[in-house]
Write an enzyme that holds these catalytic residues in place. Structure first.
Site, PDB file in Angstrom:
ATOM      1  N   THR A 218      -9.868  -1.508  -5.388  1.00 45.31           N
ATOM      2  CA  THR A 218     -10.013  -2.972  -5.528  1.00 45.31           C
ATOM      3  C   THR A 218      -8.877  -3.733  -4.841  1.00 45.31           C
ATOM      4  O   THR A 218      -8.978  -4.948  -4.666  1.00 45.31           O
ATOM      5  CB  THR A 218      -9.971  -3.363  -7.013  1.00 45.31           C
ATOM      6  OG1 THR A 218      -8.669  -3.023  -7.517  1.00 45.31           O
ATOM      7  CG2 THR A 218     -11.038  -2.633  -7.820  1.00 45.31           C
TER       8      THR A 218
ATOM      9  N   ARG B 284      -1.030  -0.758  -6.468  1.00 44.51           N
ATOM     10  CA  ARG B 284      -2.212  -1.426  -5.949  1.00 44.51           C
ATOM     11  C   ARG B 284      -3.375  -0.451  -6.039  1.00 44.51           C
ATOM     12  O   ARG B 284      -3.345   0.620  -5.450  1.00 44.51           O
ATOM     13  CB  ARG B 284      -1.938  -1.817  -4.502  1.00 44.51           C
ATOM     14  CG  ARG B 284      -2.807  -2.911  -4.006  1.00 44.51           C
ATOM     15  CD  ARG B 284      -2.339  -3.368  -2.651  1.00 44.51           C
ATOM     16  NE  ARG B 284      -2.605  -2.402  -1.611  1.00 44.51           N
ATOM     17  CZ  ARG B 284      -2.680  -2.703  -0.325  1.00 44.51           C
ATOM     18  NH1 ARG B 284      -2.488  -3.948   0.069  1.00 44.51           N
ATOM     19  NH2 ARG B 284      -2.918  -1.786   0.583  1.00 44.51           N
TER      20      ARG B 284
ATOM     21  N   ASP C 101       5.487   5.853   0.033  1.00 42.07           N
ATOM     22  CA  ASP C 101       5.365   7.224   0.549  1.00 42.07           C
ATOM     23  C   ASP C 101       6.471   7.532   1.548  1.00 42.07           C
ATOM     24  O   ASP C 101       7.010   8.641   1.569  1.00 42.07           O
ATOM     25  CB  ASP C 101       4.004   7.416   1.233  1.00 42.07           C
ATOM     26  CG  ASP C 101       2.883   7.597   0.225  1.00 42.07           C
ATOM     27  OD1 ASP C 101       3.174   7.889  -0.956  1.00 42.07           O
ATOM     28  OD2 ASP C 101       1.714   7.424   0.614  1.00 42.07           O
TER      29      ASP C 101
ATOM     30  N   ASP D 281       2.748   3.149   4.465  1.00 41.76           N
ATOM     31  CA  ASP D 281       2.948   3.012   3.024  1.00 41.76           C
ATOM     32  C   ASP D 281       4.446   3.158   2.712  1.00 41.76           C
ATOM     33  O   ASP D 281       5.024   4.239   2.840  1.00 41.76           O
ATOM     34  CB  ASP D 281       2.140   4.095   2.301  1.00 41.76           C
ATOM     35  CG  ASP D 281       2.154   3.916   0.795  1.00 41.76           C
ATOM     36  OD1 ASP D 281       1.084   3.816   0.194  1.00 41.76           O
ATOM     37  OD2 ASP D 281       3.271   3.856   0.195  1.00 41.76           O
TER      38      ASP D 281
HETATM   39  C1  PRP Z   1       2.984  -1.336  -2.066  1.00 39.23           C
HETATM   40  C2  PRP Z   1       4.179  -2.233  -1.813  1.00 39.23           C
HETATM   41  C3  PRP Z   1       3.842  -3.453  -2.603  1.00 39.23           C
HETATM   42  C4  PRP Z   1       2.348  -3.540  -2.469  1.00 39.23           C
HETATM   43  C5  PRP Z   1       2.025  -4.584  -1.439  1.00 39.23           C
HETATM   44  O1  PRP Z   1       3.080  -0.718  -3.289  1.00 39.23           O
HETATM   45  O2  PRP Z   1       5.393  -1.630  -2.161  1.00 39.23           O
HETATM   46  O3  PRP Z   1       4.215  -3.370  -3.968  1.00 39.23           O
HETATM   47  O4  PRP Z   1       1.894  -2.259  -2.006  1.00 39.23           O
HETATM   48  O5  PRP Z   1       0.666  -4.788  -1.356  1.00 39.23           O
HETATM   49  P1  PRP Z   1      -0.013  -6.136  -1.863  1.00 39.23           P
HETATM   50  O6  PRP Z   1       0.801  -7.246  -1.341  1.00 39.23           O
HETATM   51  O7  PRP Z   1      -1.384  -6.075  -1.240  1.00 39.23           O
HETATM   52  O8  PRP Z   1      -0.086  -6.086  -3.356  1.00 39.23           O
HETATM   53  P2  PRP Z   1       1.986   0.345  -3.784  1.00 39.23           P
HETATM   54  O9  PRP Z   1       0.889  -0.339  -4.540  1.00 39.23           O
HETATM   55  O10 PRP Z   1       1.553   1.204  -2.638  1.00 39.23           O
HETATM   56  O11 PRP Z   1       2.757   1.163  -4.878  1.00 39.23           O
HETATM   57  P3  PRP Z   1       4.017   2.149  -4.705  1.00 39.23           P
HETATM   58  O12 PRP Z   1       5.213   1.272  -4.374  1.00 39.23           O
HETATM   59  O13 PRP Z   1       4.133   2.750  -6.049  1.00 39.23           O
HETATM   60  O14 PRP Z   1       3.727   3.142  -3.618  1.00 39.23           O
HETATM   61  N1  URA Z   2       1.683  -1.440   0.865  1.00 38.46           N
HETATM   62  C1  URA Z   2       2.396  -0.730   1.769  1.00 38.46           C
HETATM   63  O1  URA Z   2       3.236   0.097   1.384  1.00 38.46           O
HETATM   64  N2  URA Z   2       2.187  -0.948   3.068  1.00 38.46           N
HETATM   65  C2  URA Z   2       1.293  -1.850   3.516  1.00 38.46           C
HETATM   66  O2  URA Z   2       1.143  -2.026   4.744  1.00 38.46           O
HETATM   67  C3  URA Z   2       0.544  -2.570   2.572  1.00 38.46           C
HETATM   68  C4  URA Z   2       0.772  -2.355   1.252  1.00 38.46           C
END
Ligand code: PRP
Ligand code: URA
Length: 209
Positions: free
Chosen positions: A108, A104, A203, A200
């Site tokens: 944006t 994400r 993380d 997150d």
């Molecule tokens: C997180 C999570 C989802 C997304 C959810 O991933 O694991 O994939 O955010 O958010 P959304 O519903 O608003 O799209 P992230 O983009 O942080 O990537 P990562 O798993 O690589 O940390």
């Molecule tokens: N992605 C995450 O990992 N946590 C949130 O709360 C939203 C998006």
């Protein structure tokens, strides 16, 4: 409209509370995410199709039951979805695994695709897309769109924590997809994090913060 099932099982609720705690370290967080994924997989597979099969026990012949529906696949959305794969496979060990890489954009909040590798026969399988978090829904809606473009017709989505905004967006864009949710939270904050959520997920699983 696809079904929305919020998990009521006490073990799932208890374990979700554990991973919400900010003091929980990555090792425990990862382990419990895996346990939640197993329990949710068990609940979400209740309606898999069964057929009769004639077998012979050491005592006599009998008609038993066996799975007879489509073969299964698990598709985690990278990165955080990876944390749910082993738990899913502990319940459905013969499922194949595909991967969709999305992150994400922090400015944006829109999903950016960087990887997609699916089982060759994915179009014939029942696919469980897994990601711990459904926040705005941008990532999961995009992942499912990608699967549909690759010919996948039978899709279910499983997440541990969802925001109402994400559920609404998923239902609008993919009304054919059943949603399995561990806990439905209150809202999103100004950074589009789920409130109260767990922070997150990527993380916390991988210890990158
Ligand atoms: C997180 C999570 C989802 C997304 C959810 O991933 O694991 O994939 O955010 O958010 P959304 O519903 O608003 O799209 P992230 O983009 O942080 O990537 P990562 O798993 O690589 O940390
Ligand atoms: N992605 C995450 O990992 N946590 C949130 O709360 C939203 C998006």
């Amino acid at each position: 409209m696809g079904k929305v099932q919020v998990m009521e099982h006490p073990l799932i609720q208890h374990k979700i509370t554990c991973i919400r705690r900010e003091e929980l370290g990555s090792k425990e967080f990862r382990a419990i995410v895996g346990e939640i994924a197993s329990l949710m997989c068990y609940e979400a597979t209740r309606n898999l199709k069964l057929g009769d099969v004639k077998i012979k026990t050491p005592i006599c012949e009998m008609i038993g039951k066996e799975l007879c529906g489509k073969k299964l696949a698990v598709v985690p959305i990278l990165r955080a979805g990876l944390g749910m794969v082993d738990g899913m496979l502990s319940i459905i060990p013969t499922a194949k695994v595909g991967h969709i890489g999305l992150y994400r954009d922090p400015e944006t909040f829109k999903p950016v695709e960087y990887y997609c590798k699916l089982p060759a026969d994915c179009g014939e399988r029942e696919v469980f897309v897994v990601d711990p978090m459904l926040a705005t829904g941008g990532s999961s809606v995009a992942a499912i769109q990608l699967l549909k473009e690759k010919g996948v017709k039978n899709i279910r989505f499983m997440c541990i924590i969802a925001a109402p905004e994400g559920v609404e967006y998923m239902q609008k864009e993919h009304p054919d997809v059943d949603l399995y949710i561990g806990a439905l939270d209150e809202c999103l904050d100004e950074h589009k994090y789920i409130v109260p959520g767990l922070g997150d997920a990527g993380d916390r699983i991988f210890g990158t913060k």
